[in-house]
Scaffold this active site. Structure first.
Site, PDB file in Angstrom:
ATOM      1  N   TYR A 102      36.627  43.815  46.528  1.00 45.68           N
ATOM      2  CA  TYR A 102      36.315  44.589  47.730  1.00 45.68           C
ATOM      3  C   TYR A 102      35.557  43.683  48.704  1.00 45.68           C
ATOM      4  CZ  TYR A 102      38.015  48.315  44.765  1.00 45.68           C
ATOM      5  OH  TYR A 102      38.825  49.070  43.951  1.00 45.68           O
TER       6      TYR A 102
ATOM      7  N   GLY B 193      33.487  53.319  30.579  1.00 46.44           N
ATOM      8  CA  GLY B 193      34.257  54.003  31.607  1.00 46.44           C
ATOM      9  C   GLY B 193      35.258  54.946  30.979  1.00 46.44           C
TER      10      GLY B 193
HETATM   11  C1  LIG Z   1      39.780  55.615  36.956  1.00 45.93           C
HETATM   12  C2  LIG Z   1      38.837  54.471  37.139  1.00 45.93           C
HETATM   13  C3  LIG Z   1      38.153  54.328  38.335  1.00 45.93           C
HETATM   14  C4  LIG Z   1      37.253  53.276  38.520  1.00 45.93           C
HETATM   15  N1  LIG Z   1      36.504  53.199  39.666  1.00 45.93           N
HETATM   16  C5  LIG Z   1      35.510  52.295  39.781  1.00 45.93           C
HETATM   17  C6  LIG Z   1      34.588  52.326  40.854  1.00 45.93           C
HETATM   18  O1  LIG Z   1      34.637  53.212  41.697  1.00 45.93           O
HETATM   19  N2  LIG Z   1      33.643  51.369  40.921  1.00 45.93           N
HETATM   20  C7  LIG Z   1      33.547  50.391  39.985  1.00 45.93           C
HETATM   21  O2  LIG Z   1      32.686  49.524  40.076  1.00 45.93           O
HETATM   22  N3  LIG Z   1      34.385  50.359  38.927  1.00 45.93           N
HETATM   23  C8  LIG Z   1      35.342  51.290  38.794  1.00 45.93           C
HETATM   24  N4  LIG Z   1      36.135  51.301  37.685  1.00 45.93           N
HETATM   25  C9  LIG Z   1      35.882  50.311  36.615  1.00 45.93           C
HETATM   26  C10 LIG Z   1      34.976  50.920  35.523  1.00 45.93           C
HETATM   27  O3  LIG Z   1      33.678  51.146  36.017  1.00 45.93           O
HETATM   28  C11 LIG Z   1      34.884  50.003  34.324  1.00 45.93           C
HETATM   29  O4  LIG Z   1      34.285  48.785  34.734  1.00 45.93           O
HETATM   30  C12 LIG Z   1      36.234  49.718  33.707  1.00 45.93           C
HETATM   31  O5  LIG Z   1      36.973  50.915  33.524  1.00 45.93           O
HETATM   32  C13 LIG Z   1      36.103  49.007  32.368  1.00 45.93           C
HETATM   33  O6  LIG Z   1      35.360  49.773  31.460  1.00 45.93           O
HETATM   34  P1  LIG Z   1      36.065  50.659  30.289  1.00 45.93           P
HETATM   35  O7  LIG Z   1      36.879  49.708  29.477  1.00 45.93           O
HETATM   36  O8  LIG Z   1      34.911  51.240  29.549  1.00 45.93           O
HETATM   37  O9  LIG Z   1      36.925  51.695  30.952  1.00 45.93           O
HETATM   38  C14 LIG Z   1      37.064  52.331  37.498  1.00 45.93           C
HETATM   39  C15 LIG Z   1      37.781  52.474  36.305  1.00 45.93           C
HETATM   40  C16 LIG Z   1      38.635  53.529  36.108  1.00 45.93           C
HETATM   41  C17 LIG Z   1      39.348  53.676  34.794  1.00 45.93           C
END
Ligand SMILES: Cc1cc2nc3c(=O)[nH]c(=O)nc-3n(C[C@H](O)[C@H](O)[C@H](O)COP(=O)(O)O)c2cc1C
Ligand SMILES: Cc1cc2nc3c(=O)[nH]c(=O)nc-3n(C[C@H](O)[C@H](O)[C@H](O)COP(=O)(O)OP(=O)(O)OC[C@H]3O[C@@H](n4cnc5c(N)ncnc54)[C@H](O)[C@@H]3O)c2cc1C
Length: 754
Positions: free
Chosen positions: A566, A707
């Protein structure tokens, strides 16, 4: 089928045995350049699980190996005058000579033709003379080199030097010794492998090795140096070398070998020729033997499906397992390359970090091995025996009741930036679910700074009460705290909702984009315009205004989103920032604007409330941000008053080649936390309590964000508490009947399983 195997190490010999045992009519010839027991090194180790695989493949060999074993359970760590011991690790050692002798004997008994002192140089004619040519010729494989175009190997020479010595010192545990010198740390990996002898591997960084003049030392000088350095541990025992035939090559660099393909035509790679795993995970010989099992199994189908298909099946059956182990070995290699990074930790945590370094052994797994050790570390970490994730954490005036965080996740469900009922229920439920901290999704500081038309914002007056409703609910109904993540989409804006097409531009109604440089995120995205200084000031002020609105809404913490390609992330990565002014070029220049934004926000954000920064610690491409840059980025934000770095990675370019796996981004959190001395939050494919607790107790992070697991289970923390038998988790009073029932069910399931 006529099989020729080049190399009579563990891989080649064991393959010969298995082929002859299963297909006795196949002629098998092994060409080995050395004499029968002319070997480097001393002992090798196997886990109990590996022995079980060997038993199933060829019981007589397994029986012989087992009889020759020295078995031990404990790991002992000597560091800074402390000795820390942990049990239950269940490993066995055997001398490499003895192992080779057993394998040579069994191979001969089964009718394998062993040609010693046969150095094969002409691979092409060997290939023509047999039906299957096996390259089992070790890490420096000539077979691999001669067919490099086909196998496409990658060789990665690592930065430490090691020497593989022996000693008569009797050891009753796998022993690690850490000794600091004026030029850096030396590490010993030592274990007993028979009645009289132990392996004693000494390792240090290249610069330490050079500074001590060990590059010009002969074997005797090396021994004298190591004996003097480790005198207090050797108790008068001598160190021994058996690498006289490798003159001048006592100290080696480990090379990580991997190959795009393991077979080509009638040639196949086996063992170290195909892949290596650093000796600190003690799995090279295990992988070599298990490759042989995989290949022998696959060859059963050679006649029906053809040799090519059978070799492919072998590769498919082994590659994932090998990759997992190589990933674990990479973590372990890096740990030993960076002893100085961990040497600042208290001895208890240093030892725990060492034991869990490969990220293969988690906290509960350690508990199974040694309950007393884990109880001790929990008491040390939390002041009482409590799972590390339930130990409170403080940032400035903010006290979190536990270390679990709901990671920021865009829900693409706002209307002109206004979060609605969906957000109230979504974030509210996750706060009820027990996490210590809940993040909002990326909340955009301007309408044009949104990723999609559904993104949340903090740019209209009505956004404040909309957010306040959610914050108030979290505060009134749960013990969770809530953090506002602010960002601006920059070149990744004006795209569809996630489920309509990730990063795809809108079909209609696109708005103009801005970025540090006029580089579209991907070919299909709009080209952004390069920001002028006046526009940069405007956007900075939008961040400041949004931070102020965040104060009004009552948020406990504020995060600046500088990750994932971003706007601010695009300033930081050289892949997206080609500016020629003071905001482009060096890392310091590329950081100038994100730091300016952070500084301005920090001025309006209340002193007692913490601020974090989310970064992409690597771009996952050559020439992009890497781990070393990430340390500098974190350091720069720390100087501006950041309290925590939220360590994510990638998503800055579609060309990225991430190395996915369990906890794949955590090593970056570890590096930043322990090199910069700042609190970090780890995130990315962390899914279970075992991993979370090992990350926390091992000092790899201070908070752990989940997440997707929270999308699947808003009550992740409460469920984890029940699973761990931790009764003090913050269940909402309204749900207490559910708590009692769940705890009963978990206890019953445990009883049934035991
Ligand atoms: C549906 C979705 C939306 C996400 N939106 C954001 C966001 O708005 N800001 C951000 O920093 N990361 C966002 N992420 C990244 C998550 O914060 C996280 O870093 C990523 O999913 C990896 O973690 P996990 O393996 O536990 O899902 C998003 C991830 C998912 C799955
Ligand atoms: C310091 C150190 C410690 C280790 N500790 C452990 C441990 O504790 N546990 C563990 O499991 N593994 C350990 N390993 C790894 C282990 O040694 C290897 O992974 C294992 O030996 C691989 O077996 P291999 O048969 O594939 O290769 P190798 O054992 O290297 O055998 C290859 C053979 O091919 C022969 N050869 C090479 N080129 C030719 C040619 N052109 N013609 C004929 N012959 C040729 C060589 O002489 C050699 O005998 C350690 C390695 C090192 C360096």
């Amino acid at each position: 089928m006529r099989v020729t195997c080049i190399g009579g190490g563990p891989a080649g010999l064991y393959l010969g045995i298995l082929i002859k045992a299963r297909y006795p009519s196949w002629p098998v010839r092994i060409a080995e350049r050395n004499r029968p027991l002319d070997t480097f090194g001393w002992g090798v180790v196997f886990s109990d699980a590996t022995l079980e695989n060997l038993r199933a493949a060829d019981e007589p060999t397994q029986r012989e190996i087992t009889q020759a074993f020295a078995h031990w359970d404990d790991i002992e760590i000597h560091f800074n005058g402390h000795t820390i011991r942990s049990g239950g690790h269940g490993f066995s050692g055997i001398s490499r000579k003895r192992l080779l002798s057993i394998l040579q004997h069994r191979a001969t008994e089964l009718g394998v033709e062993l040609n010693f002192q046969t150095d094969v140089t002409d691979i092409a004619s060997e290939r023509d003379r047999c039906d299957l040519l096996v390259g089992a010729d070790g890490a420096n494989s000539r077979v691999r080199q001669s067919l490099a175009d086909e196998f496409q190997p990658t060789l990665e020479r690592r930065g430490c030097r090691y020497v593989w010595l022996g000693t008569t010192l009797p050891l009753d545990a796998f022993t690690f010794i850490f000794e600091r010198t004026e030029h850096g740390w030396f590490t010993v990996h030592a274990y007993r492998f028979d009645e009289e002898l132990s392996t004693f591997i000494v390792e240090c960084r290249e610069e330490t090795w050079l500074a001590h003049g060990l590059d010009t030392a002969d074997s005797q000088q090396t021994i004298a140096f190591c004996e003097a350095l480790f005198e207090s541990y050797l108790h008068g025992h001598r160190l021994l070398t058996n690498s006289a035939h490798l003159r001048g090559r006592d100290w080696l660099n480990f090379t990580r070998v991997s190959n795009e393909r393991w077979s080509s035509g009638n040639v196949v790679l086996l063992g170290d020729a195909a892949h290596t795993a650093h000796f600190s995970v003690g799995s090279g010989t295990k992988l070599a033997l298990e490759d042989a099992i995989g290949l022998a199994d696959a060859l059963a189908g050679a006649e029906s499906v053809g040799l090519g298909k059978a070799l492919e099946q072998y590769e498919v059956s082994r590659k994932l397992e090998v990759l997992k182990l190589q990933n674990a070995a990479r973590n372990s290699t890096e740990w030993f390359e960076n002893v100085a990074r961990y040497a600042t930790l208290p001895p208890e945590q240093f030892a725990y970090s060492l034991l869990t370094r490969s990220q293969r052994i988690g906290h509960e797994n350690l508990r199974l091995r040694d309950t007393t050790y884990v109880d001790r570390i929990e008491r040390w970490f939390g002041g009482r025996a409590v799972p590390p994730m339930f130990v409170p954490f403080r940032l400035r005036g903010l006290e979190l009741q536990n270390r679990i965080v709901v990671s920021p996740m865009d829900m693409y469900s706002s209307v002109d930036g206004t979060p609605g009922d969906f957000h109230l229920v979504h974030l509210g439920t996750r706060a009820l679910g027990g996490a210590g901290l809940v993040f909002t999704e990326m909340t955009c500081v301007t309408r044009e700074g949104r990723i999609s038309p559904g993104c949340a914002g903090m740019y209209l007056p009505e956004h404040v009460p909309a957010w306040k409703r959610i914050v108030d609910f979290v505060h009134a109904s749960s013990r969770a705290k809530i953090c506002l993540q602010l960002g601006h989409s920059g070149p990744k804006g004006s795209t569809k909702l996630l489920w309509e097409g990730m990063d795809e531009p809108l079909d209609e109604g696109n708005w103009p984009l801005v970025a540090p440089s006029a580089i579209p995120y991907a070919a299909r995205n709009q080209a952004p315009s390069e920001l002028t200084r006046a526009e940069m000031v405007e956007i900075r002020d939008a961040f400041v205004r949004a931070a102020g609105m965040g104060v009004e809404a009552g948020f406990d913490m504020l995060e600046l989103h500088c990750a994932h390609g971003y706007l601010l992330s695009s300033f930081i990565t050289p892949l997206r920032n080609h500016r020629r002014d003071e905001y482009g070029g060096s890392l310091a220049n590329r950081l100038r604007y994100p730091l300016e934004v952070f500084r301005a926000m920090r001025m309006v954000w209340p002193e007692e409330r913490p601020m974090s920064v989310r970064i992409s610690a690597t771009d996952w491409v050559d020439g992009g941000v890497n781990g070393e840059d990430a340390v500098e980025i974190a350091r720069a934000f720390k100087l501006e008053g950041a309290d925590l770095i939220d360590v994510s990675a990638g998503q800055t370019t579609p060309d990225a080649k991430p190395v996915y796996g369990r906890m794949f981004q955590t090593p970056y959190s570890d590096k930043i936390r322990n090199e910069v001395g700042i609190a970090t939050m780890a995130v990315g494919n962390i899914t279970d309590v075992d991993q979370v607790d090992a990350i926390l107790a091992g000092a790899r992070a201070d908070l752990v964000a989940l997440g997707r697991p929270h999308l699947a289970d808003p009550f992740w923390t409460l469920h984890a508490a029940a699973e761990l038998g931790y009764e003090e988790a913050p269940w909402p009073v309204q749900y207490l009947s559910g708590k009692e029932q769940l705890e009963r069910l978990v206890a019953r399931a445990k009883d049934a399983a035991s």
